[in-house]
Design a protein around this motif. Sequence first.
Motif, mmCIF file in Angstrom:
data_model
loop_
_atom_site.group_PDB
_atom_site.id
_atom_site.type_symbol
_atom_site.label_atom_id
_atom_site.label_comp_id
_atom_site.label_asym_id
_atom_site.label_seq_id
_atom_site.Cartn_x
_atom_site.Cartn_y
_atom_site.Cartn_z
ATOM 1 N N THR A 140 0.856 -1.183 0.000
ATOM 2 C CA THR A 140 0.000 0.000 0.000
ATOM 3 C C THR A 140 0.888 1.227 0.000
ATOM 4 O O THR A 140 2.049 1.164 0.399
ATOM 5 N N THR A 141 0.328 2.339 -0.463
ATOM 6 C CA THR A 141 1.090 3.589 -0.428
ATOM 7 C C THR A 141 0.884 4.325 0.880
ATOM 8 O O THR A 141 1.709 5.141 1.285
ATOM 9 N N ASP A 142 -0.212 4.029 1.567
ATOM 10 C CA ASP A 142 -0.491 4.736 2.813
ATOM 11 C C ASP A 142 -1.484 3.926 3.636
ATOM 12 O O ASP A 142 -2.619 3.729 3.232
ATOM 13 N N ASP A 143 -1.048 3.429 4.781
ATOM 14 C CA ASP A 143 -1.920 2.680 5.687
ATOM 15 C C ASP A 143 -1.471 2.975 7.116
ATOM 16 O O ASP A 143 -0.447 2.467 7.576
ATOM 17 N N PRO A 144 -2.226 3.815 7.838
ATOM 18 C CA PRO A 144 -1.817 4.179 9.201
ATOM 19 C C PRO A 144 -1.796 3.005 10.171
ATOM 20 O O PRO A 144 -1.181 3.081 11.233
ATOM 21 N N HIS A 145 -2.458 1.907 9.809
ATOM 22 C CA HIS A 145 -2.522 0.742 10.693
ATOM 23 C C HIS A 145 -1.408 -0.272 10.405
ATOM 24 O O HIS A 145 -1.233 -1.222 11.168
#
Length: 300
Positions: A140-145
């Motif tokens: 993913t390019t962005d996953d806070p989890h």
Amino acid sequence: MNRNSNRGRTGNSGAKYKGRQERAQSGGRKPAGGRKIIRLKKRTELPYQQEAPVTRRTPRKSAAPTEMRLNRFIANAGVCSRREADKYILAGLVTVNGNIVTELGTKVKTYDDIRFDGRKLNAEKKVYLLLNKPKDFVTTTDDPHAERTVMDLLREACPERIYPVGRLDKSTTGVLLFTNDGELSDRLTHPSHNIKKIYQVSLDKPLTKHDMLQIAEGIELEDGAIAADAVSYIDGDNKTEIGIEIHSGRNRIVRRIFEHLGYKVKKLDRVFFAGLTKKNISRGKWRFLSQKEVQFLKMK
């Protein structure tokens, strides 16, 4: 004197031509030994190390378009794929010359002021990068989890914003392509293009011949029928190590095939994607594609 000289040159040219002709007729590498291929569905071998074929075709040179669809401009700017761009447009996150545009298919000029979520977009140079993905990194390019994503491995790779072409789940390793070329990304992930992928699978128990035939002929999963393009034992003495070729991009499709038949996948490694392999790329490392490889991908 001149006639003798000409005859000498003609003779040498003929010898050179004959030599080239003999080399051309003897061309082609022998297939790698040591792996017995079981062809079950069609005559397809599993090229675990395969280079992009050389082509003599000269690509056409064309001027950059002055007008294009808005979703293509966004994709070319390295934000996302065109399909994802359509979602952002419908959500009202894109403006053209200060006006919110929500109509799909809108045409824009390359010199228009186009902004995504307030950020001005500019046409970037195209970047193509190949990663040998390690285990436990989320695609993913962005996953806070997510504790670790594949982008963590590429932070110093280039100033352009790139994103993965397709996905590999967290536990799957191997070949993963990144680019900011939205048009190419769409082509390589769309089901109609039947992009070839090859995986090496390690199972918890030996795969029976009966189950191998089922995989080749097709099985019924909860989201429809699926069949491998080719499947084989990697080592005839170790029937827990399997090579499988498949073009489907359905979620976790390789794992689900074997789980459906009662096997647990211990390791899953993608060794081939759209003609690209992880040859000479250590786990967790990356390299830029050559111009020849990029041209080869664009021909698909």
